[in-house]
Each structure stands twice: as C-alpha cells, then as structure tokens.
Design an enzyme around this catalytic site. Structure first.
Site, PDB file in Angstrom:
ATOM      1  N   CYS A  94      13.720  -2.663 -54.673  1.00  0.00           N
ATOM      2  CA  CYS A  94      14.733  -1.861 -53.435  1.00  0.00           C
ATOM      3  C   CYS A  94      13.848  -0.887 -52.617  1.00  0.00           C
ATOM      4  CB  CYS A  94      15.822  -1.218 -54.247  1.00  0.00           C
ATOM      5  SG  CYS A  94      16.776   0.045 -53.330  1.00  0.00           S
ATOM      6  N   GLU A 137      23.052  -4.959 -51.901  1.00  0.00           N
ATOM      7  CA  GLU A 137      23.348  -4.130 -50.586  1.00  0.00           C
ATOM      8  C   GLU A 137      24.453  -3.430 -50.698  1.00  0.00           C
ATOM      9  OE1 GLU A 137      20.796  -3.395 -49.049  1.00  0.00           O
ATOM     10  OE2 GLU A 137      19.473  -5.467 -49.705  1.00  0.00           O
ATOM     11  N   HIS A 140      24.769  -0.131 -52.657  1.00  0.00           N
ATOM     12  CA  HIS A 140      24.127   0.958 -51.981  1.00  0.00           C
ATOM     13  C   HIS A 140      25.425   1.793 -51.302  1.00  0.00           C
ATOM     14  CE1 HIS A 140      19.847   0.924 -52.330  1.00  0.00           C
ATOM     15  NE2 HIS A 140      19.782  -0.363 -51.909  1.00  0.00           N
TER      16      HIS A 140
HETATM   17 NI    NI Z   1      18.185  -1.463 -52.333  1.00  0.00          NI
END
Ligand code: NI
Length: 171
Positions: A94, A137, A140
């Site tokens: 990440c 994703e 997040h």
């Molecule tokens: Ni990430």
C-alpha cells in the site's frame, strides 16, 4: 499510516460534483501520484482528500507479470457485495504503508457498483486480482488499511527482505 483521515469513512461524492473541474483535477492528482509511485491503485484519502473516489488498474507492470489485466477504472461511491464465501490469500502492499507487504485474505469474487467521474453507473462482477485490487482500494474509503485485515502477522514484513529480487506494486 497513522493519519486519522485514513481511518474514517470518506465523504460521499454529491451529484453536483460529478464532472466538475474540481473532481477532474483531483483525479488527475491521484493519477499522477499512482504513476509516480508505481501503484496498482490509489484512493482519494491517501492524498489527503476524504472523498469516496478511487482509481485502479490500467497498468502493465513487469513487477506483476502474473496479474491478469485490470481495466483502468475510476470508481466513486462504491458498494461491494461478495459473490460466494470463497476467500483467497495473497500479498498486498500500500502506498500509505510504504516498504512493507503482507498476506491478506480477500473474497475471490465480488460485485462492485458505483459510478464514474461523470456519474455514469458502473456495475461489475469480477474475480482474481481485479477483485483484490477493488477490495483494497474500496477499503481505503471505509477507513480500513490492509494491515488491519492480516490474520497471520508472521506474513507481514519489509518488502526488500521478503522479496529481495522483485518488488510487487503498492496499492
Ligand atoms: Ni492502499
């Protein structure tokens, strides 16, 4: 990692924001950051903007020769629905946790729905690496970083120690 912004649910993109110059500029900033850092994807909170917006895919990286092609995707306000219970383990990295990799269980197949930067609907059922990237994703946007999903912390460490001869991309 450590920034509280990465641990909160991002703000929904409102209808009037779609297609706006501000939204398109934000996407360009994210795209530039993703390319500069050789990422497989990026989410708005990672560059300090709490909005439900992520971009991923469209890359061809020698670092990820086994990854099937993931189409370049701009996804806003996503809703994820697992298809079946099957989970699969694989390595992730990440951009917000630089220099590290860990093994993360993800649903092997899922449906994601949302819309693009113009508000056009997106509705896909995907599997494999595409499904993994989408889950990483979208996490997040809901305040979750991949280390929070690691079940076996013995499989979490520094990239250059774990993979001395190859560097898989970060997300
Ligand atoms: Ni990430």
């Amino acid at each position: 990692m450590g920034d509280p912004l990465l641990l909160r649910v991002a703000d929904t993109i409102e209808p009037q924001e779609f297609g706006s110059a501000a939204l398109l500029a934000l996407i360009q900033d994210m795209q530039d950051t993703m390319v500069a850092m050789s990422g497989a994807g990026i989410a708005a909170p990672q560059i300090g903007v709490s909005k439900q917006l992520t971009i991923f895919g469209g890359f061809k990286s020698p670092r990820y020769p086994d990854a099937e092609a993931v189409p370049y995707t701009i996804l806003c306000n996503p809703v994820l629905t697992p298809v079946g219970d099957d989970m699969v383990d694989d390595w992730e990295g990440c951009l917000s946790v630089p220099g590290m990799r860990g093994v993360v269980p993800r649903y092997s197949k899922l449906r994601y729905q949302g819309c693009d930067q113009h508000g056009e609907p997106i509705d896909r059922t995907v599997e494999g690496f595409h499904a993994r990237v989408a889950q990483h994703e979208c996490d997040h946007l809901f305040g979750i970083l991949y280390p929070m999903r690691i079940k076996d912390l013995s499989r979490f460490g520094y990239t250059d120690v774990l993979f001395p001869n190859q560097l898989p991309p970060e997300e």
